[in-house]
Design a protein around this motif. Structure first.
Motif, short mmCIF file in Angstrom:
data_model
loop_
_atom_site.label_atom_id
_atom_site.label_comp_id
_atom_site.label_asym_id
_atom_site.label_seq_id
_atom_site.Cartn_x
_atom_site.Cartn_y
_atom_site.Cartn_z
N LYS A 119 9.27 8.05 -9.41
CA LYS A 119 8.71 9.11 -10.05
C LYS A 119 7.72 8.69 -11.24
CE LYS A 119 11.18 12.59 -7.34
NZ LYS A 119 12.10 13.98 -7.78
N GLY A 120 8.40 8.02 -11.98
CA GLY A 120 7.70 7.87 -13.22
C GLY A 120 6.50 6.95 -13.00
N LEU A 121 6.49 5.79 -12.30
CA LEU A 121 5.20 5.12 -11.84
C LEU A 121 4.29 5.99 -11.10
CD1 LEU A 121 6.65 1.47 -10.59
CD2 LEU A 121 5.03 1.97 -12.41
N GLY A 122 4.91 7.02 -10.36
CA GLY A 122 3.57 7.47 -9.40
C GLY A 122 2.94 8.54 -10.39
N ILE A 123 3.77 9.18 -11.36
CA ILE A 123 3.20 10.14 -12.24
C ILE A 123 2.21 9.41 -13.14
CG2 ILE A 123 3.54 11.64 -14.28
CD1 ILE A 123 6.06 12.56 -12.74
N GLY A 124 2.67 8.14 -13.79
CA GLY A 124 1.61 7.49 -14.48
C GLY A 124 0.61 6.81 -13.68
N TRP A 150 0.67 -1.04 -0.05
CA TRP A 150 -0.07 -0.01 -0.01
C TRP A 150 0.89 1.20 -0.08
CZ3 TRP A 150 -3.51 1.54 4.81
CH2 TRP A 150 -4.11 2.75 4.61
N ILE A 151 0.87 1.95 -0.95
CA ILE A 151 1.64 3.07 -1.18
C ILE A 151 0.91 4.66 -1.11
CG2 ILE A 151 3.33 1.79 -2.45
CD1 ILE A 151 1.51 4.08 -4.45
N GLN A 152 1.55 5.72 -0.99
CA GLN A 152 1.13 7.03 -1.21
C GLN A 152 2.32 7.57 -2.15
OE1 GLN A 152 0.62 9.09 2.50
NE2 GLN A 152 2.62 8.87 3.10
N ILE A 153 1.62 8.73 -2.91
CA ILE A 153 2.22 9.29 -4.01
C ILE A 153 2.36 10.85 -3.76
CG2 ILE A 153 2.64 9.83 -6.38
CD1 ILE A 153 0.66 7.23 -6.91
N TRP A 154 3.56 11.28 -3.49
CA TRP A 154 3.79 12.74 -3.21
C TRP A 154 3.64 13.65 -4.54
CZ3 TRP A 154 3.22 16.08 0.28
CH2 TRP A 154 3.98 17.49 0.39
N VAL A 155 3.48 14.92 -4.54
CA VAL A 155 3.04 15.79 -5.52
C VAL A 155 4.32 15.60 -6.90
CG1 VAL A 155 1.72 17.25 -4.40
CG2 VAL A 155 4.20 17.88 -4.59
N ASP A 156 5.49 15.41 -6.62
CA ASP A 156 6.43 15.13 -7.55
C ASP A 156 6.40 13.69 -8.16
OD1 ASP A 156 7.51 13.73 -5.56
OD2 ASP A 156 9.28 14.56 -5.52
N GLY A 157 5.45 12.92 -7.74
CA GLY A 157 5.34 11.67 -8.17
C GLY A 157 6.11 10.73 -7.50
N SER A 158 6.81 10.96 -6.65
CA SER A 158 7.61 10.14 -5.67
C SER A 158 6.64 9.16 -4.86
CB SER A 158 8.70 10.90 -4.97
OG SER A 158 8.14 11.47 -4.08
N PHE A 160 -2.52 1.48 -7.04
CA PHE A 160 -0.97 1.15 -7.68
C PHE A 160 -0.88 -0.58 -7.93
CE2 PHE A 160 3.28 0.37 -6.84
CZ PHE A 160 4.02 1.54 -8.07
N THR A 161 -1.40 -1.26 -7.20
CA THR A 161 -1.15 -2.47 -7.49
C THR A 161 -1.85 -2.91 -8.61
OG1 THR A 161 -3.37 -3.11 -6.31
CG2 THR A 161 -1.35 -3.32 -4.88
N ASN A 162 -2.98 -2.54 -9.09
CA ASN A 162 -3.47 -2.95 -10.40
C ASN A 162 -2.66 -2.13 -11.55
OD1 ASN A 162 -5.41 -4.81 -9.25
ND2 ASN A 162 -6.90 -2.86 -8.62
N PHE A 163 -2.32 -1.21 -11.44
CA PHE A 163 -1.64 -0.39 -12.36
C PHE A 163 -0.30 -1.11 -12.60
CE2 PHE A 163 1.51 2.90 -13.26
CZ PHE A 163 0.94 3.36 -14.59
N LEU A 164 0.39 -1.55 -11.50
CA LEU A 164 1.85 -2.11 -11.81
C LEU A 164 1.27 -3.58 -12.42
CD1 LEU A 164 4.69 -2.00 -11.09
CD2 LEU A 164 4.22 -3.03 -9.06
N SER A 165 0.41 -4.49 -11.90
CA SER A 165 0.42 -5.64 -12.34
C SER A 165 -0.17 -5.90 -13.74
CB SER A 165 -0.61 -6.39 -11.39
OG SER A 165 -0.34 -5.94 -10.07
N ASP A 166 -0.38 -5.06 -14.66
CA ASP A 166 -0.54 -5.27 -15.97
C ASP A 166 0.05 -6.11 -16.76
OD1 ASP A 166 -3.01 -3.73 -15.73
OD2 ASP A 166 -2.48 -2.21 -16.91
N PHE A 167 -0.28 -7.65 -17.09
CA PHE A 167 0.41 -8.25 -17.93
C PHE A 167 1.81 -8.43 -17.43
CE2 PHE A 167 -1.85 -5.57 -20.60
CZ PHE A 167 -2.96 -6.34 -21.26
N SER A 168 1.90 -8.55 -15.89
CA SER A 168 3.32 -9.25 -15.30
C SER A 168 2.77 -9.84 -14.14
CB SER A 168 3.99 -7.85 -14.79
OG SER A 168 3.33 -7.25 -13.80
N MET A 169 3.63 -10.63 -13.71
CA MET A 169 3.54 -11.43 -12.86
C MET A 169 4.85 -11.47 -11.86
SD MET A 169 0.76 -13.37 -13.21
CE MET A 169 0.89 -15.01 -12.47
#
Length: 522
Positions: free
Chosen positions: A172-177, A129-137, A207-216
């Motif tokens: 940051k790239g993941l967070g902004i995405g 379980w994550i949280q994202i700061w305004v700069d995407g971190s 975030f878990t669903n965003f990250l898990s696309d087509f990956s295991m």
């Protein structure tokens, strides 16, 4: 999931596929049933995009041409990938979030189809379980695998495909995405995502669903503990979605996430801070009694709680009152006006923007017919006006007839200083209340600006989809305009800005109330 899959496929395949028939030599063959289904869903996608632009009262809701076009292209490309292998509409629903996410227009069916409970229970997913700061971190809130400490920064994550190292993303790239899953009102979507979407493994926007696309699993994670000089690297295994959801509830994180929005707390709480200073916390403009609403369409509990609080405020001799709506995500507009009864005797001008289409015309007329803010003659005129305008007409009510609420000053009305505390989680009816307090001169707004834009959407009408006719696709056709001079797609102004420092945010705290009380004292 299986039942919905079979039903939705049958509903589409039977009307679309038809019986095969011979074709003349040299002529182009009929498209296959699979291609017909795919094209039907692509056409429906374009229909929904058109509805957002042309039948939704807020249209793109302030989204510029470039960002909008990027969203449209993302949805089209995602649809092409999903429909290539899975000719079913549920693979498309999640992508609509990339176009627009207004809390009053969560497509479709209030978000239950596009974001909830459409995942395989046995699917292994990312355990953080994550949280994202305004700069995407990205920062870890809770690791269900018990490996990464809380508040650690997630620097990089490497995906694997079929056991092979694949793509590596920076934090940051993941967070902004992930942030880009909810355009429209970024402040509210961002705060809401950090507080309730991210920990919920059944939520499309997590975030878990965003990250898990087509990956295991496993995932290689590079993280840095607060205060450490060097980062650490760990391989994280996945955790079954149903198991993670059980832990989500068992650990108290589900309750914690709800309380961070204020909705799980008592609607109204009052505290005497001494020296004539009081804090009235309104966590919801709804008393939260479903039985009253379902049986009588009334909300007596909110009014009773507010009367009790105002009686105590009067008894305690409060002359400086902080009304804290910083965790209030909305409620009923009539409770907003009832609250204003205690704070002002000035008439409240009510202004709506309507977009009249054939789908919403009768509903709009019913709204006017039930409105207590119009005289009988003005009500008749407004209903006739709505009935007579052509499809696609957009108008503001104050250009047709004046709508006005006259406060009824009750016993224990308050006449002292007022400060309204807001944050990015203040939304809908709560931000209406804060803005009315400014416009009517009741008091000043302090804290962080509200999460929603000045124009607050509402009232939705059902629009029948070309293919998925069984699905409730409802499009809002009305906006509330607190002040006609406000820019509709900007955030409400704050009279006393109070910063929310990173360290407080990191530990999921907001001490703006303490800072405001200190300012008042000084």
């Amino acid at each position: 999931m299986l039942k919905w899959s079979i039903l939705s496929l049958c509903a589409v395949l039977f009307p679309l596929s038809g019986f095969g028939r011979e074709t003349a030599a040299g002529t182009e063959s009929e498209p296959s049933p699979r291609d017909s289904v795919r094209q039907a869903y692509m056409d429906e996608l374009d229909f929904i995009i058109d509805c957002i632009e042309n039948r939704y009262v807020s249209g793109r809701r302030g989204i510029g041409d470039e960002e909008w076009q990027q969203g449209v292209e993302s949805v089209h490309s995602g649809a092409a990938i999903y429909l290539r292998d899975y000719p079913a509409v549920w693979w498309l629903w999640r992508d609509y979030s990339m176009l627009l996410d207004d809390g009053h227009f969560a497509f479709p069916d209030n978000g239950s189809f596009s974001r909830y409970e459409l995942f395989a229970e046995s699917q292994p997913i990312f355990p953080l379980w994550i949280q994202i700061w305004v700069d995407g971190s990205i920062y870890n809130v809770y690791d269900y695998s018990g490996v990464i400490p809380e508040c650690s920064e997630i620097i990089a994550i490497t995906k694997f495909y079929n056991g092979q190292r694949a793509q590596t993303f920076s934090g940051k790239g993941l967070g902004i995405g992930c942030m880009r899953l909810t355009p429209g009102e970024p402040a509210y979507a961002f705060a809401n995502g950090n507080s309730c979407h991210q920990p919920n493994p059944r939520d499309w926007a997590s975030f878990t669903n965003f990250l898990s696309d087509f990956s295991m699993p496993p995932w290689e994670v590079v993280y840095k503990v607060p205060g450490a000089e060097q980062p650490d690297t760990v391989m994280l295994d996945g955790i079954r979605r149903d198991e993670l959801f059980k832990l989500y509830k068992k650990t108290g994180n589900k309750r914690r996430a709800k309380e961070e929005l204020g909705f799980a707390r008592k609607p109204i709480i009052y505290a005497d801070m001494g020296d004539g200073v009081g804090v009235l916390t309104i966590n919801s403009f709804w008393g939260k009694r479903w039985s009253h609403m379902l049986l009588f369409g009334k909300d007596w509990r909110y009014k009773r709680l507010l009367r009790q609080a105002m009686r105590r405020i009067d008894r305690d001799g409060i002359d400086r009152l902080v009304i804290d709506v910083s965790l209030n995500t909305g409620g009923m507009a009539e409770n907003v006006f009832y609250t204003l009864d205690y704070l002002t005797d000035k008439p409240v001008d009510i202004t709506y923007t309507y977009l009249i289409t054939d789908e919403c015309r009768e509903t709009a007329k019913n709204n006017v017919d039930r409105s207590p803010y119009l005289s009988e003659a003005d009500r008749e005129y407004m209903m006739h006006y709505i009935d007579s305008v052509p499809d696609g007409t957009r108008f503001r009510t104050d250009t047709v007839r004046r709508m006005r609420y006259l406060p009824q000053r009750p016993k224990h009305a308050y006449d002292g200083e007022v400060y309204v505390l807001t944050s990015h989680q203040t939304y809908s009816a709560a931000q209406m209340f804060a803005r009315y307090c400014q416009v009517l001169g009741i008091g000043k707004v302090a804290g962080q600006h509200c999460g929603g834009y000045n124009a607050v959407t509402g009232n939705a009408a059902r629009v029948e989809l070309p293919v998925s006719r069984w699905m409730q696709f409802q499009v809002p056709f009305r906006e509330e305009v607190i002040s006609p001079d406000d820019e509709p797609y900007t955030y409400p102004t704050v009279d006393i800005p109070i910063e929310h420092p990173f360290e407080e945010w990191l530990h999921r705290e907001n001490r703006s109330l303490e800072r405001l009380l200190r300012m008042i004292e000084e």
